[in-house]
Design a protein around this motif. Structure first.
Motif, PDB file in Angstrom:
ATOM      1  N   PRO A  48       0.840  -1.417   0.101  1.00 24.34           N
ATOM      2  CA  PRO A  48       0.138  -0.049   0.064  1.00 24.34           C
ATOM      3  C   PRO A  48       0.735   1.251   0.034  1.00 24.34           C
ATOM      4  O   PRO A  48       1.953   1.405   0.541  1.00 24.34           O
ATOM      5  CB  PRO A  48      -0.721  -0.060   1.332  1.00 24.34           C
ATOM      6  N   LYS A  49       0.112   2.212  -0.884  1.00 26.30           N
ATOM      7  CA  LYS A  49       1.052   3.541  -0.877  1.00 26.30           C
ATOM      8  C   LYS A  49       2.489   3.420  -1.190  1.00 26.30           C
ATOM      9  O   LYS A  49       3.591   3.887  -0.812  1.00 26.30           O
ATOM     10  CB  LYS A  49       1.027   4.310   0.472  1.00 26.30           C
ATOM     11  N   SER A  50       2.812   2.678  -2.227  1.00 22.37           N
ATOM     12  CA  SER A  50       4.007   2.464  -2.659  1.00 22.37           C
ATOM     13  C   SER A  50       4.153   3.420  -3.951  1.00 22.37           C
ATOM     14  O   SER A  50       3.413   3.986  -4.491  1.00 22.37           O
ATOM     15  CB  SER A  50       4.442   1.035  -3.381  1.00 22.37           C
ATOM     16  N   HIS A  51       5.437   3.484  -4.491  1.00 24.84           N
ATOM     17  CA  HIS A  51       5.988   4.196  -5.714  1.00 24.84           C
ATOM     18  C   HIS A  51       5.791   3.588  -6.816  1.00 24.84           C
ATOM     19  O   HIS A  51       6.384   3.919  -7.894  1.00 24.84           O
ATOM     20  CB  HIS A  51       7.449   4.832  -5.258  1.00 24.84           C
ATOM     21  N   TRP A  52       5.163   2.487  -6.931  1.00 26.33           N
ATOM     22  CA  TRP A  52       5.065   1.811  -8.043  1.00 26.33           C
ATOM     23  C   TRP A  52       3.587   0.958  -8.008  1.00 26.33           C
ATOM     24  O   TRP A  52       3.061   0.778  -6.967  1.00 26.33           O
ATOM     25  CB  TRP A  52       5.990   0.791  -8.440  1.00 26.33           C
ATOM     26  N   MET A  53       3.101   0.640  -9.143  1.00 24.62           N
ATOM     27  CA  MET A  53       1.835   0.064  -9.113  1.00 24.62           C
ATOM     28  C   MET A  53       1.717  -0.939 -10.267  1.00 24.62           C
ATOM     29  O   MET A  53       2.425  -1.093 -11.093  1.00 24.62           O
ATOM     30  CB  MET A  53       0.652   0.962  -9.651  1.00 24.62           C
ATOM     31  N   PHE A  54       0.847  -2.001 -10.134  1.00 25.39           N
ATOM     32  CA  PHE A  54       0.726  -3.094 -10.795  1.00 25.39           C
ATOM     33  C   PHE A  54      -0.892  -3.310 -11.423  1.00 25.39           C
ATOM     34  O   PHE A  54      -1.691  -3.260 -10.712  1.00 25.39           O
ATOM     35  CB  PHE A  54       1.150  -4.556 -10.087  1.00 25.39           C
ATOM     36  N   SER A  55      -0.995  -3.428 -12.687  1.00 22.78           N
ATOM     37  CA  SER A  55      -2.236  -3.384 -13.540  1.00 22.78           C
ATOM     38  C   SER A  55      -2.349  -5.001 -13.719  1.00 22.78           C
ATOM     39  O   SER A  55      -1.533  -5.656 -14.390  1.00 22.78           O
ATOM     40  CB  SER A  55      -2.243  -2.713 -14.653  1.00 22.78           C
ATOM     41  N   LEU A  56      -3.320  -5.644 -12.856  1.00 18.99           N
ATOM     42  CA  LEU A  56      -3.602  -7.069 -13.011  1.00 18.99           C
ATOM     43  C   LEU A  56      -4.357  -7.314 -14.589  1.00 18.99           C
ATOM     44  O   LEU A  56      -3.751  -8.294 -15.238  1.00 18.99           O
ATOM     45  CB  LEU A  56      -4.560  -7.720 -12.125  1.00 18.99           C
ATOM     46  N   PRO A  57      -5.254  -6.453 -15.100  1.00 25.13           N
ATOM     47  CA  PRO A  57      -5.706  -6.799 -16.399  1.00 25.13           C
ATOM     48  C   PRO A  57      -4.809  -6.698 -17.503  1.00 25.13           C
ATOM     49  O   PRO A  57      -4.758  -7.307 -18.433  1.00 25.13           O
ATOM     50  CB  PRO A  57      -6.972  -6.028 -16.654  1.00 25.13           C
ATOM     51  N   LEU A  58      -3.693  -5.821 -17.410  1.00 21.73           N
ATOM     52  CA  LEU A  58      -2.857  -5.511 -18.462  1.00 21.73           C
ATOM     53  C   LEU A  58      -1.548  -6.361 -18.103  1.00 21.73           C
ATOM     54  O   LEU A  58      -0.415  -6.360 -19.060  1.00 21.73           O
ATOM     55  CB  LEU A  58      -2.320  -4.004 -18.368  1.00 21.73           C
TER      56      LEU A  58
END
Length: 359
Positions: A48-58
């Motif tokens: 949570p509240k990280s400087h990166w994100m992951f998109s599951l559908p993509l």
């Protein structure tokens, strides 16, 4: 069989080495596979509240430059046990032959290092035993810029069943905008000491300045493309279909305008977070106005998990989830009892001070 038995052992060894060399010297293929039957996989847990994100559908990672993200490599040990390495490298999605190089602007600001390969590599690994391989002209798996990390065969995983799990930390030294905003992906190869590729996992990556904005834009674009369906019917067919629809509708019901954005699914509240890791696990962060409601929610999850555990008594992940929920419930009572005792002590202290002042 007679032909194989007649071959010299050195000839067979040369044939095997030639096959391995041709495999690692070829251009990368952006597919997931487990040719070595090691059940190789990568687990990416978004904190949570990280400087990166992951998109599951993509199946796509969005991250800022010079920011580190952790990813777990998991595989199953086989007999005979042999040392294994993880090779990771960047690749263009639409041009696998083009090497992914650092731009001169960021390269000029990077200080001179003892390891020149690390300075020129766009991909960095924070593990101390990392080796930097390849050249700027390399196109094949063996020759392009990549990082090679020896894996610890003794780190057992909580999954059991002979699985090994190890955490690796990576970062990037350039952005996608440095090479014309081309789409890139990160390729992970499980290799033995001779360079034979035993498994491969591909993860799309975008290195940008605003990961949240770019992820939301790409996911909205994906949803809009799914909603658009090309019409192949002629005008006569469309008019006849409209007439049939008008005949079936009641006279007191008005036709509603169709919209691609209409949906019955309510959006997730802004103060909630729902994410999913690469291995399929879900993570939910919620805010609850009362502790009683939170306790009821935990008890409800325990009941549902207990029922699922009765149906699948040998499922290790469900059993672990049930234990985590029971531990959470125990901690819930412990913390609130502690707070209650703390309030009582404060009340008694205030009462004692008041009595002393009165005397």
């Amino acid at each position: 069989m007679a032909y194989l038995q007649g071959l010299n052992q050195s000839v067979l060894r040369d044939m095997m080495l030639q096959d391995i060399k041709s495999q690692i010297s070829s251009l990368p293929k952006l597919i997931n596979h487990n040719n070595g039957d090691y059940h190789f996989g990568m687990v990416l847990d978004e904190p949570p509240k990280s400087h990166w994100m992951f998109s599951l559908p993509l199946n796509k990672l969005y991250i800022r430059m010079h920011k580190t993200f952790n990813i777990d490599v998991k595989f199953k040990t086989k007999l005979p046990i042999q040392p294994l390495n993880l090779r990771a490298f960047l690749c263009f999605v639409k041009d696998v032959s083009g090497p992914v190089l650092r731009c001169q602007n960021h390269l000029s600001t990077d200080p001179i290092r003892d390891n020149q390969g690390m300075r020129e590599s766009l991909l960095r690994c924070e593990n101390p035993n990392t080796s930097y391989c390849g050249t700027s002209q390399g196109k094949s798996i063996e020759e392009r810029y990549s990082v090679l990390v020896p894996l610890n065969m003794s780190r057992s995983s909580h999954l059991g069943g002979g699985f090994v799990r190890q955490t690796l930390a990576f970062s990037f030294a350039c952005q996608n905008s440095c090479f014309g905003r081309k789409e890139t992906c990160l390729v992970f190869c499980l290799e033995n000491t001779t360079g034979d590729v035993l498994g491969q996992q591909v993860l799309c990556v975008k290195i940008c300045t605003c990961p949240k904005r770019d992820r939301n834009q790409d996911e909205r674009h994906l949803e809009s493309n799914k909603c658009k369906t090309p019409s192949i019917a002629s005008e006569d067919e469309e008019s006849s279909a409209k007439k049939r629809r008008r005949r079936t509708l009641p006279t007191d019901v008005k036709e509603e305008n169709e919209s691609n954005d209409s949906t019955d699914v309510q959006p997730v509240p802004s103060d909630w977070e729902v994410t999913r890791s690469l291995d399929g696990d879900y993570r939910l962060v919620v805010k609850c106005p009362k502790k009683e409601l939170l306790l009821q929610s935990i008890e409800g999850m325990i009941e549902k998990t207990a029922v699922e555990l009765l149906r699948n008594p040998h499922n290790i992940k469900i059993r672990q989830h049930a234990n985590h929920l029971l531990s959470l419930k125990s901690m819930f009572f412990f913390y609130f009892d502690l707070i209650y005792l703390y309030l009582i002590l404060i009340y008694r202290l205030i009462l004692l001070i008041s009595l002393q002042k009165a005397l």
